[in-house]
Design an enzyme around this catalytic site. Structure first.
Site, PDB file in Angstrom:
ATOM      1  N   ARG A 194      28.858  19.685 -41.633  1.00  0.00           N
ATOM      2  CA  ARG A 194      28.579  21.131 -41.710  1.00  0.00           C
ATOM      3  C   ARG A 194      29.892  21.923 -41.752  1.00  0.00           C
ATOM      4  NH1 ARG A 194      24.132  22.076 -37.090  1.00  0.00           N
ATOM      5  NH2 ARG A 194      24.042  24.154 -38.054  1.00  0.00           N
ATOM      6  N   ASP A 196      15.009  28.921 -39.242  1.00  0.00           N
ATOM      7  CA  ASP A 196      14.672  27.728 -38.454  1.00  0.00           C
ATOM      8  C   ASP A 196      13.171  27.481 -38.414  1.00  0.00           C
ATOM      9  OD1 ASP A 196      17.236  27.714 -35.824  1.00  0.00           O
ATOM     10  OD2 ASP A 196      17.306  27.293 -37.978  1.00  0.00           O
TER      11      ASP A 196
HETATM   12  O1  LIG Z   1      23.620  31.543 -33.532  1.00  0.00           O
HETATM   13  C1  LIG Z   1      22.712  30.722 -33.243  1.00  0.00           C
HETATM   14  O2  LIG Z   1      22.371  30.452 -32.078  1.00  0.00           O
HETATM   15  C2  LIG Z   1      21.970  30.075 -34.360  1.00  0.00           C
HETATM   16  C3  LIG Z   1      22.070  30.577 -35.627  1.00  0.00           C
HETATM   17  C4  LIG Z   1      21.325  30.066 -36.777  1.00  0.00           C
HETATM   18  O3  LIG Z   1      22.201  29.422 -37.650  1.00  0.00           O
HETATM   19  P1  LIG Z   1      22.696  30.125 -39.022  1.00  0.00           P
HETATM   20  O4  LIG Z   1      23.353  31.413 -38.646  1.00  0.00           O
HETATM   21  O5  LIG Z   1      23.643  29.111 -39.577  1.00  0.00           O
HETATM   22  O6  LIG Z   1      21.471  30.345 -39.868  1.00  0.00           O
HETATM   23  C5  LIG Z   1      20.221  29.078 -36.376  1.00  0.00           C
HETATM   24  O7  LIG Z   1      19.831  28.281 -37.499  1.00  0.00           O
HETATM   25  C6  LIG Z   1      20.660  28.185 -35.264  1.00  0.00           C
HETATM   26  O8  LIG Z   1      19.560  27.349 -34.876  1.00  0.00           O
HETATM   27  C7  LIG Z   1      21.130  28.915 -34.041  1.00  0.00           C
HETATM   28  C1  LIG Z   2      20.485  24.839 -36.818  1.00  0.00           C
HETATM   29  C2  LIG Z   2      20.133  24.633 -35.559  1.00  0.00           C
HETATM   30  O1  LIG Z   2      21.003  24.520 -34.495  1.00  0.00           O
HETATM   31  P1  LIG Z   2      22.600  24.421 -34.546  1.00  0.00           P
HETATM   32  O2  LIG Z   2      23.097  25.240 -35.723  1.00  0.00           O
HETATM   33  O3  LIG Z   2      23.027  25.017 -33.230  1.00  0.00           O
HETATM   34  O4  LIG Z   2      22.954  22.977 -34.675  1.00  0.00           O
HETATM   35  C3  LIG Z   2      18.704  24.539 -35.134  1.00  0.00           C
HETATM   36  O5  LIG Z   2      18.495  24.445 -33.903  1.00  0.00           O
HETATM   37  O6  LIG Z   2      17.817  24.558 -36.022  1.00  0.00           O
END
Ligand SMILES: O=C(O)C1=C[C@@H](OP(=O)(O)O)[C@@H](O)[C@H](O)C1
Ligand SMILES: C=C(OP(=O)(O)O)C(=O)O
EC number: 2.5.1.19
Length: 424
Positions: A115, A303
């Site tokens: 990532r 999500d």
């Molecule tokens: O800031 C956070 O706690 C999160 C942001 C989101 O990611 P993205 O901003 O990459 O969509 C989400 O998908 C992740 O589960 C948690």
């Molecule tokens: C993307 C997720 O979490 P993280 O980005 O914190 O790995 C998730 O919980 O769907």
């Protein structure tokens, strides 16, 4: 249709996003102790807590206790920090470390290493830290710093909102005021959650114009926080009620939740479920066959798109989800993972860069490839409540955010198989 389960109060653990933010903001309150009640206890939050102890904080998390105490400390010295699979650890903690003095290396699992972290590295370099990453802007990421001045900088929010959130949370720890501009940010509700929690812990942050944030170098004070139940996790139980009937209530969630994913219930309402916002929680009830025939932009709540896509074969017309291109950069390429698994079940699914269309139709027996993605596993477990012919190739991957998921879904509907204990 299986027997209608009784009205069911789902026991949903604390929000991962709120827990990890509260851990960081508590750790930033140097010498002060904050109390977090009902935090999420899962692989991601334990990894986050342990990473913070490597960065100078003290986290007391007595086994079985619903209360964690965090005493703040400044990152100093040299440390290798393990982020496991946790995206928020990899994207929040390097900013926090750079406000201290030392040499910090952040590593993660193969899944996390796939990532991006380039926008984070770029922002830290502009603030004066020395940063190196693996090829392609991936972990391991090394940051050397002796604290950061404030200033004025842009950050890329198009891949993930987490870079903006990480920078904002570090901003009150700089030596001067900081102005941050983000042209485009995905998952904006998570940035709003960040702002709300920063203020809860004493920060002065304003948004004088959309996408421009002004933060004062105030540091943080200790605070208490009762963590809301995880709205993303609640989506599976709300969807379960929608597809097998009966009703599910999740206490502690409301329209005013700090979590954008609570809006998933409005999507279920479009699909025909009945939604009630009560004084103590939200209740979703099944209301006959699932209604399709709509397109919905789930960019801000991506999500939960998998929860909808997994049950969409049960609807009476196609369902299209748009705005989810950034979901390709998470624990898995989630558009690809969902569409391949649906096709493996004999379901017609079409995809594009940032969208998926799922057609109604019979679901044939299949083993779901989870790709070590907890949300793929949990979403298809809901579909299986109706079909009873799916297995998961990695049921244990739910431990990232909900170790007790299978037990709780089984408590709602015994049709969900309890995981076979792994021998040896
Ligand atoms: O800031 C956070 O706690 C999160 C942001 C989101 O990611 P993205 O901003 O990459 O969509 C989400 O998908 C992740 O589960 C948690
Ligand atoms: C993307 C997720 O979490 P993280 O980005 O914190 O790995 C998730 O919980 O769907």
């Amino acid at each position: 249709m299986t027997a209608r389960p009784r009205a069911f109060r789902a026991r949903i653990p604390g929000s991962e996003s709120l827990t990890n933010r509260a851990l960081l903001l508590s750790a930033a309150g140097e010498g002060a102790t904050s109390e977090l009640s009902y935090p999420l206890v899962s692989e991601d939050t334990i990894a986050f807590a342990e990473a913070l102890t490597r960065l100078g904080a003290r986290v007391q998390r007595p086994a079985g206790s619903a209360l964690w105490r965090v005493t703040g400390g400044r990152p100093r010295g040299a440390a290798r920090v393990w982020c496991a699979d946790a995206g928020t650890a990899a994207r929040f903690l390097p900013f926090f470390a750079a406000t201290g003095t030392g040499d910090f290396t952040f590593e993660g699992s193969a899944q996390l290493t796939a990532r991006p972290v380039a926008p984070l590295a770029e922002a830290l370099r502009r603030l004066g830290a020395r940063v190196s990453t693996a090829e392609g802007g991936r972990l391991p990421l090394r940051v050397r710093s002796a604290g950061l001045d404030g200033g004025d900088l842009d950050i890329d929010g198009s891949l993930s909102s987490q870079f903006l959130s990480g920078l904002l949370m570090a901003a009150p720890l700089l030596r001067g005021p900081l102005t941050v501009r983000v042209r485009e940010v995905v998952s904006r509700p998570y940035a709003d959650m960040t702002l709300a929690l920063m203020r809860h812990f004493g920060a002065e942050v304003a948004e004088p114009s959309p996408g421009e944030f002004a933060v004062r170098p105030t540091g943080y004070r200790a605070a208490g926080l009762r963590v809301e139940p995880d709205a993303s996790t609640a989506s599976y139980f709300f969807a379960a009620a929608a597809v097998v009937g009966g009703s599910v209530t999740v206490g502690g969630l409301s329209r005013d939740s700090l979590q954008g994913d609570v809006r998933f219930v409005d999507v279920l309402a479009r699909a025909g479920a009945r939604v009630e916002y009560g004084a103590t929680g939200i209740t979703v009830s099944g209301n006959g066959p699932l209604r399709g025939g709509f397109t919905v932009d789930m960019g801000e709540i991506s999500d939960t798109f998998m929860t909808l896509a997994a049950i969409a074969p049960l609807a009476d017309a196609p369902v299209t989800v748009t705005g989810i291109g950034h979901a390709r950069l998470k624990e898995s390429d989630r558009i690809e993972a969902v569409s391949r698994n649906l096709r493996a079940c004999g379901v017609r699914a079409e995809t594009g860069a940032d969208w998926i269309t799922v057609h109604p139709g019979p679901v044939t027996p299949a083993s779901i490839a989870c790709h070590r993605d907890h949300r793929i596993a949990m979403a298809f477990a809901v579909l299986n409540l109706r079909t009873g012919n799916l297995t998961l190739d990695d049921p244990a991957c739910v431990a990232k955010t909900f170790p007790g998921f299978h037990e709780e879904l089984h408590r709602f509907s015994p049709r969900h198989p309890l995981p076979v204990p792994v021998r040896g």
